[in-house]
Enzyme design. Structure first.
Site, PDB file in Angstrom:
ATOM      1  N   LYS A  99      14.989  -0.313   8.507  1.00  0.00           N
ATOM      2  CA  LYS A  99      14.097  -1.256   7.974  1.00  0.00           C
ATOM      3  C   LYS A  99      13.724  -0.763   6.585  1.00  0.00           C
ATOM      4  CE  LYS A  99       9.757  -2.194   9.164  1.00  0.00           C
ATOM      5  NZ  LYS A  99       8.597  -3.099   9.759  1.00  0.00           N
ATOM      6  N   ASP A 102       8.556   3.444  14.941  1.00  0.00           N
ATOM      7  CA  ASP A 102       8.944   4.648  14.411  1.00  0.00           C
ATOM      8  C   ASP A 102       7.340   5.507  13.904  1.00  0.00           C
ATOM      9  OD1 ASP A 102       8.370   2.820  12.331  1.00  0.00           O
ATOM     10  OD2 ASP A 102       9.824   3.746  11.264  1.00  0.00           O
ATOM     11  N   THR A 146      12.068   3.261   9.192  1.00  0.00           N
ATOM     12  CA  THR A 146      11.403   2.641   7.981  1.00  0.00           C
ATOM     13  C   THR A 146      11.816   3.409   6.989  1.00  0.00           C
ATOM     14  OG1 THR A 146       9.705   1.626   9.301  1.00  0.00           O
ATOM     15  CG2 THR A 146       9.526   1.627   6.710  1.00  0.00           C
ATOM     16  N   LYS A 173      11.942  -1.365   3.024  1.00  0.00           N
ATOM     17  CA  LYS A 173      11.157  -1.852   2.458  1.00  0.00           C
ATOM     18  C   LYS A 173      11.447  -2.315   0.908  1.00  0.00           C
ATOM     19  CE  LYS A 173       7.601  -1.140   5.191  1.00  0.00           C
ATOM     20  NZ  LYS A 173       6.841  -2.171   5.912  1.00  0.00           N
ATOM     21  N   LYS A 201       2.472  -7.087  17.093  1.00  0.00           N
ATOM     22  CA  LYS A 201       1.943  -5.885  16.829  1.00  0.00           C
ATOM     23  C   LYS A 201       0.573  -5.892  17.334  1.00  0.00           C
ATOM     24  CE  LYS A 201       3.956  -4.736  12.536  1.00  0.00           C
ATOM     25  NZ  LYS A 201       3.976  -4.629  10.982  1.00  0.00           N
ATOM     26  N   ARG A 237       0.773  -1.184   0.087  1.00  0.00           N
ATOM     27  CA  ARG A 237       0.057   0.182   0.057  1.00  0.00           C
ATOM     28  C   ARG A 237       0.895   1.009  -0.177  1.00  0.00           C
ATOM     29  NH1 ARG A 237      -1.728   1.331   6.321  1.00  0.00           N
ATOM     30  NH2 ARG A 237       0.142   0.483   7.154  1.00  0.00           N
ATOM     31  N   ASP A 261      12.014  -5.603   4.756  1.00  0.00           N
ATOM     32  CA  ASP A 261      10.581  -6.245   4.844  1.00  0.00           C
ATOM     33  C   ASP A 261      10.027  -6.301   3.635  1.00  0.00           C
ATOM     34  OD1 ASP A 261       8.295  -6.553   5.783  1.00  0.00           O
ATOM     35  OD2 ASP A 261       7.787  -4.756   6.677  1.00  0.00           O
ATOM     36  N   ASP A 312      10.511  -1.896  16.058  1.00  0.00           N
ATOM     37  CA  ASP A 312      10.125  -0.803  14.834  1.00  0.00           C
ATOM     38  C   ASP A 312       8.945  -0.182  15.153  1.00  0.00           C
ATOM     39  OD1 ASP A 312       9.951  -0.114  12.299  1.00  0.00           O
ATOM     40  OD2 ASP A 312       8.547  -1.792  11.770  1.00  0.00           O
ATOM     41  N   CYS A 352       4.609  -1.829  14.851  1.00  0.00           N
ATOM     42  CA  CYS A 352       3.467  -1.170  14.867  1.00  0.00           C
ATOM     43  C   CYS A 352       2.901  -0.713  13.133  1.00  0.00           C
ATOM     44  CB  CYS A 352       3.999   0.397  15.461  1.00  0.00           C
ATOM     45  SG  CYS A 352       5.207   1.317  14.442  1.00  0.00           S
ATOM     46  N   ASP A 385       5.922 -11.759  10.405  1.00  0.00           N
ATOM     47  CA  ASP A 385       4.887 -10.546  10.804  1.00  0.00           C
ATOM     48  C   ASP A 385       3.671 -10.768  10.326  1.00  0.00           C
ATOM     49  OD1 ASP A 385       3.925  -8.040  11.232  1.00  0.00           O
ATOM     50  OD2 ASP A 385       4.933  -6.799   9.595  1.00  0.00           O
ATOM     51  N   LEU A 392       0.518   2.204  11.060  1.00  0.00           N
ATOM     52  CA  LEU A 392       0.640   3.863  11.142  1.00  0.00           C
ATOM     53  C   LEU A 392       0.056   4.407  12.116  1.00  0.00           C
ATOM     54  CD1 LEU A 392       1.209   4.915   7.323  1.00  0.00           C
ATOM     55  CD2 LEU A 392       2.763   5.278   9.220  1.00  0.00           C
ATOM     56  N   GLU A 449      12.014  -9.740   6.869  1.00  0.00           N
ATOM     57  CA  GLU A 449      10.713  -9.896   7.501  1.00  0.00           C
ATOM     58  C   GLU A 449       9.618 -10.267   6.452  1.00  0.00           C
ATOM     59  OE1 GLU A 449       7.559  -6.766   9.843  1.00  0.00           O
ATOM     60  OE2 GLU A 449       9.823  -6.286   9.748  1.00  0.00           O
TER      61      GLU A 449
END
Length: 363
Positions: free
Chosen positions: A160, A322, A135, A162, A267, A24, A190, A320, A295, A243, A297, A218
């Site tokens: 981290k 952030d 991230t 992406k 999470k 996304r 990730d 993680d 977490c 995850d 967003l 991840e």
């Protein structure tokens, strides 16, 4: 102290930069924040960011679940009877883990305030500082390099990155970032379910053969593909973290029973709150599997709750957390604070949160 009233509200917080993953793109954090109000007048804060592509929960579904189904069952319950409250949360309706997490966090906040205890001490009190990574969103290699160098300049020692969707480009991304930041910065990748099992193994082996020193990968494969996750774990040297696959207590139990991963990302929005997140941490500790506290967003309400477990539990060795740093504004008064890559957990009772600026109630 009894639960007298539950109020539901929204905050909308722009991001500093668009947040892009293999699943996304997000430009603002649309957070549901609940206030659980006790008969003493004390307020407990909880939150739930809608993350439909992962949890299946939208803003409307979170609001409806809290307002129409779960919330009314909690009215009149004693805050110090956590077992009864959490049993009610778990059995009130299937799924809807984000709505459950919001109420769970608020109840724990009230519990801490009732007994004058910061939540990180309630959860074990192992430390009151925790390092978080930052991230780096999925973009072209040159933009990701710029973002990585900015993060390192701001004091982050773990990134981290992406990846996912285009393995050839993923390799270029990681090569460029490692060359830019040097060997002293930890790089975590990730993939957000972006690879197939064999594709993941081929790609990770290339990272290994090139000496790119990746700390962990991840969720390389689809969340439901436990066998595929185990295949990747068994065929590479790099540690593999679950995850999206590690959704709740049952899924984590399955993963650990299969030895399908090396690490677990906990999470709150997947687990349904702090009480189930603690169970997951204990499962993992029993099996000798280290955890990361992650977490969605979310605002600093959820980050403070997650940081409380991360600080309290020794088995949580990575964070993680952030999301609040990625936001262009901070409407939360109190809670966790940041010093470069350090999370500083408050010693105030509960979450240490006193107000939410711009909170708008919804009916």
């Amino acid at each position: 102290m009894k639960i007298k009233e539950i109020k539901i509200g929204k905050v909308s917080i722009p991001l500093k930069k668009p947040f892009k993953t293999a699943l996304r793109q997000v430009n603002s954090a649309e957070d549901i924040i609940v206030k659980v109000i006790a008969d003493t007048g004390e307020v407990g804060f909880g939150n739930a960011p809608p993350t439909a592509v992962i949890t299946g929960d939208s803003q409307d579904s979170i609001i409806a679940a809290i307002r129409d189904t779960i919330g009314p069952k909690l009215i009149g319950m004693e805050i110090d009877n956590l077992e009864a409250i959490m049993t009610t949360l778990d059995t009130s309706m299937l799924h809807n883990s984000s709505a459950k997490a919001a109420l769970d966090i608020a109840v724990y906040d009230l519990f801490g305030k009732l007994y004058g205890l910061p939540l990180y001490k309630l959860f074990g009190g192992y430390r009151n500082l925790m390092e978080t990574d930052l991230t780096i969103s999925l973009n072209q290699p040159e933009e990701m390099v710029r973002d990585s160098l900015e993060a390192v300049a701001e004091g982050y020692k773990a990134l981290k990155i992406k990846v996912g969707g285009d393995t050839a480009l993923d390799i270029k991304r990681v090569q460029a970032i490692r060359a830019a930041v040097g060997s002293n910065v930890k790089i975590r990748l990730d993939a957000n379910q972006g690879w197939g099992p064999k594709e993941a193994v081929r790609t990770i082996r290339k990272f290994e053969d090139q000496g790119l020193d990746i700390e962990l990968i991840e969720q390389p494969v689809k969340a439901h593909d436990f066998a595929g996750l185990k295949y990747v774990t068994d065929h590479v040297e790099t540690d593999i973290m679950a995850d999206e696959a590690a959704f709740g207590t049952y899924e984590v139990f399955q993963l650990l029973s299969m030895s399908a991963c090396d690490l677990i990302n906990i999470k709150l929005m997947k687990a349904g709150g702090l009480h189930n997140a603690i169970k997951i941490a204990h499962f993992a500790e029993t099996m000798g599997i280290e955890c990361m506290m992650g977490c969605m967003l979310e605002s600093k309400v959820g980050i403070t709750a997650a940081a409380s477990i991360a600080a309290g539990k020794k088995i949580v060795t990575r964070a993680d957390l952030d999301a609040a740093v990625l936001l262009a504004a901070d409407p939360v008064v109190g809670g966790v604070s940041f010093c470069q890559d350090q999370l500083i957990i408050p010693d105030s009772p509960g979450l240490g949160i006193v107000d939410i600026i711009g909170w708008q109630e919804v009916k």
